[in-house]
Design a protein around this motif. Structure first.
Motif, PDB file in Angstrom:
ATOM      1  N   HIS A 213      43.287  37.782  43.381  1.00 13.02           N
ATOM      2  CA  HIS A 213      44.477  38.461  42.862  1.00 13.02           C
ATOM      3  C   HIS A 213      44.230  39.906  42.456  1.00 13.02           C
ATOM      4  O   HIS A 213      45.183  40.663  42.273  1.00 13.02           O
ATOM      5  N   ALA A 214      42.949  40.311  42.328  1.00 11.78           N
ATOM      6  CA  ALA A 214      42.645  41.628  41.750  1.00 11.78           C
ATOM      7  C   ALA A 214      41.922  42.561  42.700  1.00 11.78           C
ATOM      8  O   ALA A 214      41.408  43.590  42.273  1.00 11.78           O
ATOM      9  N   THR A 215      41.870  42.224  43.987  1.00 14.70           N
ATOM     10  CA  THR A 215      41.154  43.058  44.952  1.00 14.70           C
ATOM     11  C   THR A 215      41.955  43.214  46.236  1.00 14.70           C
ATOM     12  O   THR A 215      42.775  42.350  46.587  1.00 14.70           O
ATOM     13  N   ALA A 216      41.715  44.297  46.946  1.00 11.82           N
ATOM     14  CA  ALA A 216      42.374  44.498  48.242  1.00 11.82           C
ATOM     15  C   ALA A 216      41.918  43.442  49.238  1.00 11.82           C
ATOM     16  O   ALA A 216      42.704  42.961  50.060  1.00 11.82           O
ATOM     17  N   SER A 217      40.644  43.062  49.183  1.00 12.87           N
ATOM     18  CA  SER A 217      40.145  41.992  50.046  1.00 12.87           C
ATOM     19  C   SER A 217      40.917  40.703  49.804  1.00 12.87           C
ATOM     20  O   SER A 217      41.373  40.034  50.742  1.00 12.87           O
ATOM     21  N   GLY A 218      41.046  40.348  48.529  1.00 11.99           N
ATOM     22  CA  GLY A 218      41.743  39.116  48.181  1.00 11.99           C
ATOM     23  C   GLY A 218      43.195  39.128  48.584  1.00 11.99           C
ATOM     24  O   GLY A 218      43.726  38.140  49.123  1.00 11.99           O
TER      25      GLY A 218
ATOM     26  N   ARG B  91      47.947  29.328  49.340  1.00 11.98           N
ATOM     27  CA  ARG B  91      48.306  30.485  48.522  1.00 11.98           C
ATOM     28  C   ARG B  91      48.964  30.034  47.217  1.00 11.98           C
ATOM     29  O   ARG B  91      48.652  30.543  46.132  1.00 11.98           O
ATOM     30  N   ASP B  92      49.888  29.074  47.315  1.00 12.24           N
ATOM     31  CA  ASP B  92      50.573  28.579  46.118  1.00 12.24           C
ATOM     32  C   ASP B  92      49.582  27.985  45.126  1.00 12.24           C
ATOM     33  O   ASP B  92      49.702  28.194  43.911  1.00 12.24           O
ATOM     34  N   ALA B  93      48.598  27.233  45.641  1.00 11.46           N
ATOM     35  CA  ALA B  93      47.602  26.620  44.758  1.00 11.46           C
ATOM     36  C   ALA B  93      46.781  27.671  44.032  1.00 11.46           C
ATOM     37  O   ALA B  93      46.496  27.543  42.833  1.00 11.46           O
ATOM     38  N   LEU B  94      46.398  28.734  44.744  1.00 13.41           N
ATOM     39  CA  LEU B  94      45.595  29.793  44.119  1.00 13.41           C
ATOM     40  C   LEU B  94      46.402  30.578  43.089  1.00 13.41           C
ATOM     41  O   LEU B  94      45.897  30.923  42.020  1.00 13.41           O
ATOM     42  N   LEU B  95      47.661  30.846  43.396  1.00  8.66           N
ATOM     43  CA  LEU B  95      48.494  31.614  42.466  1.00  8.66           C
ATOM     44  C   LEU B  95      48.932  30.784  41.266  1.00  8.66           C
ATOM     45  O   LEU B  95      49.391  31.332  40.264  1.00  8.66           O
ATOM     46  N   ALA B  96      48.798  29.461  41.370  1.00  6.67           N
ATOM     47  CA  ALA B  96      49.152  28.593  40.249  1.00  6.67           C
ATOM     48  C   ALA B  96      48.046  28.534  39.200  1.00  6.67           C
ATOM     49  O   ALA B  96      48.269  28.076  38.076  1.00  6.67           O
ATOM     50  N   GLN B  97      46.845  28.998  39.568  1.00  4.99           N
ATOM     51  CA  GLN B  97      45.732  29.011  38.625  1.00  4.99           C
ATOM     52  C   GLN B  97      45.908  30.140  37.611  1.00  4.99           C
ATOM     53  O   GLN B  97      46.590  31.132  37.885  1.00  4.99           O
ATOM     54  N   PRO B  98      45.298  30.038  36.433  1.00  9.28           N
ATOM     55  CA  PRO B  98      45.329  31.157  35.483  1.00  9.28           C
ATOM     56  C   PRO B  98      44.691  32.398  36.121  1.00  9.28           C
ATOM     57  O   PRO B  98      43.592  32.314  36.666  1.00  9.28           O
ATOM     58  N   LEU B  99      45.395  33.521  36.090  1.00 11.11           N
ATOM     59  CA  LEU B  99      44.923  34.751  36.722  1.00 11.11           C
ATOM     60  C   LEU B  99      44.431  35.713  35.645  1.00 11.11           C
ATOM     61  O   LEU B  99      45.210  36.157  34.789  1.00 11.11           O
TER      62      LEU B  99
ATOM     63  N   ASP C  13      51.100  38.382  37.212  1.00 15.63           N
ATOM     64  CA  ASP C  13      52.359  37.657  37.348  1.00 15.63           C
ATOM     65  C   ASP C  13      52.507  37.175  38.796  1.00 15.63           C
ATOM     66  O   ASP C  13      52.553  37.997  39.715  1.00 15.63           O
ATOM     67  N   PRO C  14      52.589  35.859  39.028  1.00 13.46           N
ATOM     68  CA  PRO C  14      52.681  35.349  40.396  1.00 13.46           C
ATOM     69  C   PRO C  14      53.849  35.914  41.193  1.00 13.46           C
ATOM     70  O   PRO C  14      53.717  36.180  42.386  1.00 13.46           O
ATOM     71  N   ALA C  15      54.989  36.123  40.540  1.00 11.06           N
ATOM     72  CA  ALA C  15      56.158  36.667  41.250  1.00 11.06           C
ATOM     73  C   ALA C  15      55.885  38.088  41.730  1.00 11.06           C
ATOM     74  O   ALA C  15      56.229  38.461  42.858  1.00 11.06           O
TER      75      ALA C  15
END
Length: 205
Positions: free
Chosen positions: A77-82, A94-102, A112-114
């Motif tokens: 969530h915090a890198t251009a690669s990611g 993607r949904d599973a990864l964005l559902a984790q605490p970021l 914010d996932p949105a």
């Protein structure tokens, strides 16, 4: 007594062998990217909930440059690669990864996932991602996905550089170089570009 390697050690050995094989295949493309953009270039692969560095190149000795280690942890969530990988990942993954605490790593990290989903829509439209100081203060990056045989992303090729060298013209130049070499890596490892990605970067179908 008879001793056998445990399954965990066997998997580790297989992963190490695969990583070195992949490193050999991508090395010249990463080196070429670094020479073309005169900045640090690196290639990373998906490793569970993050990316793992495979190879990086620093072809030019600027007075101020980005430092990089072989064991870099690269959050999605915090890198251009990611972001480059997330944008083209299967929706359920993607949904599973964005559902984790970021984790908010810097004051600019998007958690914010949105907001991340909106950003990923732009990444898909343009074929590359751009981040500014989201993982490390003073560092910007541009990333492009690399695809495997199933046309799903397996990793990313990225450029990282100091924020004081960041301009729209530089980002466009970096993105063009990355797309050329990411397409070449995809072909070299027997991968396939998704049609939507090929259209986004203007590659022949």
């Amino acid at each position: 007594h008879c001793y056998r390697l445990g399954p965990a050690l066997t998997r580790l050995a297989a992963m190490r062998e695969q990583t070195f094989s992949l490193r050999d295949q991508v090395k010249r493309h990463v080196d070429a990217t670094s020479r073309a953009v005169e900045e640090l270039a690196h290639f990373s692969v998906i490793d569970g909930p993050r990316l793992r560095s495979v190879y990086f190149a620093q072809a030019h000795d600027h007075a101020l440059r980005v430092q990089f280690d072989d064991d870099e942890i690269i959050p999605f969530h915090a890198t251009a690669s990611g972001a480059a990988v997330l944008a083209w990942m299967a929706p359920d993954q993607r949904d599973a990864l964005l559902a984790q605490p970021l984790e908010r790593i810097t004051g600019y990290t998007v958690t914010d996932p949105a907001a991340l989903r909106a950003m990923l829509d732009e990444v898909r439209e343009h074929g590359h991602s751009e981040m500014a100081e989201t993982r490390e203060t003073g560092v910007c990056s541009v990333g492009v996905p690399v695809f495997g045989a199933t046309a799903r992303p397996l990793g990313a090729l990225s450029v990282a550089y100091p924020v004081h060298r960041d301009t729209p013209q530089q980002r466009a130049r970096f993105a063009a170089a990355l797309k050329t070499q990411a397409k070449a890596i995809t072909q070299a490892i027997g991968g396939r570009l998704p049609p939507a990605f090929a259209r986004a970067i203007g590659a022949p179908m």
